[in-house]
Design an enzyme around this catalytic site. Structure first.
Site, PDB file in Angstrom:
ATOM      1  N   TYR A   1       0.793  -1.233   0.000  1.00  0.00           N
ATOM      2  CA  TYR A   1       0.000   0.000   0.000  1.00  0.00           C
ATOM      3  C   TYR A   1       0.822   1.280   0.000  1.00  0.00           C
ATOM      4  O   TYR A   1       0.291   2.343  -0.315  1.00  0.00           O
ATOM      5  CB  TYR A   1      -0.991  -0.046   1.169  1.00  0.00           C
ATOM      6  CG  TYR A   1      -2.053  -1.094   0.934  1.00  0.00           C
ATOM      7  CD1 TYR A   1      -3.101  -0.853   0.064  1.00  0.00           C
ATOM      8  CD2 TYR A   1      -1.951  -2.355   1.517  1.00  0.00           C
ATOM      9  CE1 TYR A   1      -4.046  -1.825  -0.198  1.00  0.00           C
ATOM     10  CE2 TYR A   1      -2.905  -3.331   1.262  1.00  0.00           C
ATOM     11  CZ  TYR A   1      -3.944  -3.066   0.401  1.00  0.00           C
ATOM     12  OH  TYR A   1      -4.883  -4.032   0.127  1.00  0.00           O
TER      13      TYR A   1
ATOM     14  N   PHE B   1     -10.198  -3.239  10.895  1.00  0.00           N
ATOM     15  CA  PHE B   1     -11.285  -3.544   9.946  1.00  0.00           C
ATOM     16  C   PHE B   1     -10.714  -4.138   8.671  1.00  0.00           C
ATOM     17  O   PHE B   1      -9.518  -4.078   8.440  1.00  0.00           O
ATOM     18  CB  PHE B   1     -12.117  -2.288   9.637  1.00  0.00           C
ATOM     19  CG  PHE B   1     -11.310  -1.099   9.189  1.00  0.00           C
ATOM     20  CD1 PHE B   1     -10.990  -0.916   7.839  1.00  0.00           C
ATOM     21  CD2 PHE B   1     -10.843  -0.166  10.094  1.00  0.00           C
ATOM     22  CE1 PHE B   1     -10.248   0.188   7.426  1.00  0.00           C
ATOM     23  CE2 PHE B   1     -10.092   0.939   9.688  1.00  0.00           C
ATOM     24  CZ  PHE B   1      -9.798   1.114   8.351  1.00  0.00           C
TER      25      PHE B   1
END
Length: 410
Positions: free
Chosen positions: A123, A410
């Site tokens: 990322y 999450f």
């Protein structure tokens, strides 16, 4: 080969999107309840799919979160369920889906995006930087917990898990803005993520337990959410697994830690992902008893609209700096900009002036919440300081009273 298309995933395709996710992550829940929970959660999120003809070959969802930032909060999509079919790796599927997500963020005035990285190497190239960090600790509770502060003497009480969202929710929301990086929680998130009957990562743990600080007719002054694991071998002690602990004061935290370390038939307390500046790490009298066992990047942040993000947060000191920002994914962020920040105002405008600092957008994201110092990035060779003292000035302006932190994975 068909040309890939990136578009919404309609409800009719959600089941096969989940099958793709389970395929990629080598999983498929047996429990009907867990599958239905995943499906309901995905339907509440924004969804992006990559289609090769009629075949769904990529999928991601974005929670509609609100994130605390210094001095306020911003809408912040929470990126998760990122999946690329093994037949379509290295064909631009992930790049296309993230580009579509960034486009939607720009269209809907969502200047930041967050994620938890299952593979950190991926990322950074999309402009995400590690903005918060977690510290995991292990407490030897076979003996009384040694503390340098006196625990709060107010009574402790157990709170039923069914009542917890109503009791803990207002307290959490009132205290959430003390630290940047924290996600607003609705009742569904409390029940689905923090209070499910079974822990998804460790089914041997018991149901959630909640202890509150303060008498029932007094305002809540703190709480801890935890689970316990018993040992069948009587020669071994059980474990207390702490999910979250919040309190108004150090004395309140001490009372809650003292309670957790004193639970009968247990000998170890484990807490995952505390803030790096959690008071426990200072007021524990014996650091051989309270050991740091892991430190890790937690919430990764992406500044999709740098100007909107910078001008939305508060600033601790004055800074007048020209930043030269690199951003290969969102060209509007790239260039030289004059940052004029003070405790009262902030502007960020394009300029042709010589830069004081040159940095990648991922490194600016890492600094944004106050969790990473620009001076450290200069020493690491990741940020170029053209004007002596520029990094220190930026750090002083970005500084927060408490380090950013979240345990909302999450």
């Amino acid at each position: 080969m068909n040309e890939l298309q990136f578009r919404d995933v309609p409800e009719a395709d959600v089941d096969r999107a989940l099958e793709l996710w389970w395929l990629v992550f080598h999983d498929r829940p047996d429990e009907k309840e867990k599958r239905e929970y995943h499906r309901a959660m995905v339907l509440r999120c924004d969804r992006v799919g990559a289609y090769d003809g009629d075949a769904l070959v990529g999928f991601l969802v974005a929670h509609r979160f609100t994130l605390s930032i210094p001095g306020g909060e911003l809408p912040c999509p929470g990126l998760t369920f990122v999946s690329v079919a093994p037949t379509h790796r290295r064909r631009g599927v992930l790049s296309g889906m993230i580009a579509e997500l960034f486009r939607r963020c720009a269209d809907h005035a969502r200047p930041i995006v967050a994620l938890w990285a299952s593979e950190a190497a991926i990322y950074g190239r999309f402009g995400f930087g590690a903005a918060t960090f977690g510290t995991s600790v292990e407490i030897d509770s076979t003996r009384p917990l040694a503390l340098r502060v006196d625990p709060d003497r107010r009574p402790l009480r157990l709170i039923d898990a069914d009542d917890a969202p109503a009791e803990l929710g207002p307290y959490y929301e009132a205290t959430r803005t003390r630290r940047a990086g924290r996600i607003a929680r609705d009742s569904a998130r409390w029940r689905g993520e923090w209070l499910p009957e079974t822990d998804e990562d460790d089914e041997e743990l018991g149901p959630p337990r909640i202890v509150g600080l303060g008498a029932i007719d007094e305002p809540l002054a703190g709480y801890a959410i935890y689970r316990t694991r018993r040992e069948d071998d009587p020669a071994k002690s059980g474990t207390v697994q702490v999910a979250e602990l919040e309190a108004d004061t150090a004395a309140g935290e001490a009372a809650l830690w003292n309670y957790l370390a004193g639970i009968d038939l247990t000998g170890t307390v484990r807490a995952w992902g505390l803030a790096p500046d959690d008071p426990l790490l200072l007021f524990a009298a014996d650091r051989d008893q309270v050991k740091t066992v892991a430190e890790f990047p937690a919430l990764w942040l992406r500044l999709v609209d740098v100007r909107a993000a910078l001008t939305a947060r508060s600033w601790a000191a004055e800074a007048l700096l020209v930043l030269e920002v690199r951003d290969d994914r969102v060209p509007a962020n790239a260039g030289r900009f004059r940052l004029a920040a003070s405790p009262h105002t902030c502007t960020y405008e394009a300029t042709a002036a010589a830069p004081d600092l040159s940095l990648d957008v991922r490194d600016l994201a890492a600094c944004y919440l106050g969790g990473t110092e620009a001076r450290r990035l200069v020493r690491a060779g990741l940020v170029a300081e053209h004007t002596p003292g520029a990094a220190a000035a930026l750090d002083a302006a970005l500084r927060t009273a408490e380090l950013p932190h979240t345990a909302d994975e999450f």
